[in-house]
Design a protein around this motif. Structure first.
Motif, mmCIF file in Angstrom:
data_model
loop_
_atom_site.group_PDB
_atom_site.id
_atom_site.type_symbol
_atom_site.label_atom_id
_atom_site.label_comp_id
_atom_site.label_asym_id
_atom_site.label_seq_id
_atom_site.Cartn_x
_atom_site.Cartn_y
_atom_site.Cartn_z
ATOM 1 N N LEU A 9 0.833 -1.211 0.000
ATOM 2 C CA LEU A 9 0.000 0.000 0.000
ATOM 3 C C LEU A 9 0.863 1.254 0.000
ATOM 4 C CD1 LEU A 9 -2.593 -1.145 2.709
ATOM 5 C CD2 LEU A 9 -2.906 -1.134 0.224
ATOM 6 N N HIS A 10 1.964 1.206 0.724
ATOM 7 C CA HIS A 10 2.848 2.368 0.844
ATOM 8 C C HIS A 10 3.703 2.540 -0.408
ATOM 9 C CE1 HIS A 10 1.695 3.013 5.031
ATOM 10 N NE2 HIS A 10 1.546 1.702 5.043
ATOM 11 N N PHE A 11 4.125 1.409 -0.996
ATOM 12 C CA PHE A 11 4.866 1.490 -2.246
ATOM 13 C C PHE A 11 3.993 2.081 -3.347
ATOM 14 C CE2 PHE A 11 7.297 -2.567 -0.767
ATOM 15 C CZ PHE A 11 8.074 -1.798 0.100
ATOM 16 N N ALA A 12 2.731 1.665 -3.383
ATOM 17 C CA ALA A 12 1.806 2.173 -4.406
ATOM 18 C C ALA A 12 1.573 3.669 -4.224
ATOM 19 C CB ALA A 12 0.484 1.408 -4.338
ATOM 20 N N LEU A 13 1.429 4.100 -2.967
ATOM 21 C CA LEU A 13 1.198 5.521 -2.682
ATOM 22 C C LEU A 13 2.409 6.352 -3.109
ATOM 23 C CD1 LEU A 13 -0.326 7.911 -1.440
ATOM 24 C CD2 LEU A 13 0.531 7.186 0.815
ATOM 25 N N LEU A 14 3.616 5.881 -2.764
ATOM 26 C CA LEU A 14 4.814 6.631 -3.126
ATOM 27 C C LEU A 14 4.951 6.726 -4.643
ATOM 28 C CD1 LEU A 14 7.193 7.909 -1.426
ATOM 29 C CD2 LEU A 14 8.572 6.002 -2.249
ATOM 30 N N ALA A 15 4.688 5.628 -5.332
ATOM 31 C CA ALA A 15 4.783 5.618 -6.796
ATOM 32 C C ALA A 15 3.790 6.594 -7.420
ATOM 33 C CB ALA A 15 4.537 4.201 -7.325
ATOM 34 N N LYS A 16 2.612 6.688 -6.833
ATOM 35 C CA LYS A 16 1.576 7.596 -7.342
ATOM 36 C C LYS A 16 2.001 9.066 -7.177
ATOM 37 C CE LYS A 16 -3.399 8.479 -6.752
ATOM 38 N NZ LYS A 16 -4.594 8.124 -5.948
ATOM 39 N N ILE A 17 2.555 9.394 -6.009
ATOM 40 C CA ILE A 17 3.021 10.769 -5.766
ATOM 41 C C ILE A 17 4.156 11.120 -6.722
ATOM 42 C CG2 ILE A 17 4.076 12.335 -4.084
ATOM 43 C CD1 ILE A 17 2.712 10.641 -1.859
ATOM 44 N N ALA A 18 5.083 10.166 -6.898
ATOM 45 C CA ALA A 18 6.208 10.408 -7.804
ATOM 46 C C ALA A 18 5.728 10.632 -9.236
ATOM 47 C CB ALA A 18 7.183 9.239 -7.746
#
Length: 217
Positions: A168-177
């Motif tokens: 969930l956190h990897f997906a969130l970081l990728a989305k922000i990037a």
């Protein structure tokens, strides 16, 4: 587990995610590791290492760099404002830029020096009060502020909460990037780097899986 085994797992994870071979940078986290273990990993061909503290890196790496060519150092731990000058001189990349005061200091020293390490901005994806990093809702603004300082922002970094699913956190970081046009994603450690690669990690930070348990003595 040997360095070769970890490299093989990174390569397999790249293939499983449909990514090009070599698209993920393996950072061997050498903080608090005995010198003989670090030398063994250097001898095995690893050249990219991660350290948590400026002082520990400064005491350990200059002598090693004299003996092993092509070493690149990444600061993955918190950076105090009074250590920024030393960090800019010692490290090739800093993964823990987490506040505007620190960004301004880095910009000052980078301008003095005429060069700056690659920077990753740390996002506190779990919104944990004890953890460094900007909150997800403040990330876009922080990225813009750092870019306005002419800093080389290469990507984002996160350390997911230990008791939550890291995906969930990897997906969130990728989305922000992605929405900010950043390609670098520093995420994934010994226990979850393959999952991080599936979500687009460009840099994985692996310590104990390469070196064994850390020496806290």
């Amino acid at each position: 587990m040997s360095l070769d085994e970890i490299r093989a797992r990174v390569t397999q994870a790249e293939a499983d995610a449909g990514r090009a071979p070599g698209s993920v940078t393996l950072i061997a986290v050498s903080k608090m590791q005995p010198l003989d273990r670090v030398e063994a990993v250097l001898a095995a061909g690893q050249r990219i290492f991660g350290e948590n503290r400026v002082q520990e890196a400064a005491s350990k790496w200059p002598a090693l760099m004299d003996r092993f060519e092509g070493v690149m150092l990444h600061l993955i731990g918190p950076l105090q404002s009074n250590k920024t000058r030393q960090a800019v001189e010692l490290f090739d990349a800093i993964h823990s830029v987490d506040r505007i005061k620190l960004a301004r200091r880095l910009a000052e020293h980078a301008q003095e020096r005429g060069a700056c390490p690659d920077l990753f901005l740390q996002v506190n994806t779990g919104e944990e009060p004890q953890k460094a990093g900007v909150l997800p809702g403040e990330a876009d603004g922080f990225i813009a502020e750092c870019r306005a300082l002419d800093l080389p922002v290469r990507g984002l970094m996160c350390i997911p909460p230990v008791d939550e699913t890291p995906a969930l956190h990897f997906a969130l970081l990728a989305k922000i990037a992605a929405r900010n046009g950043l390609s670098g994603l520093s995420m994934g450690m010994s226990d979850d780097f393959e999952q991080a690669i599936a979500f687009g990690a460009t840099h994985v930070r692996v310590g104990s899986a390469i070196f064994g348990a850390r020496d806290h003595g």
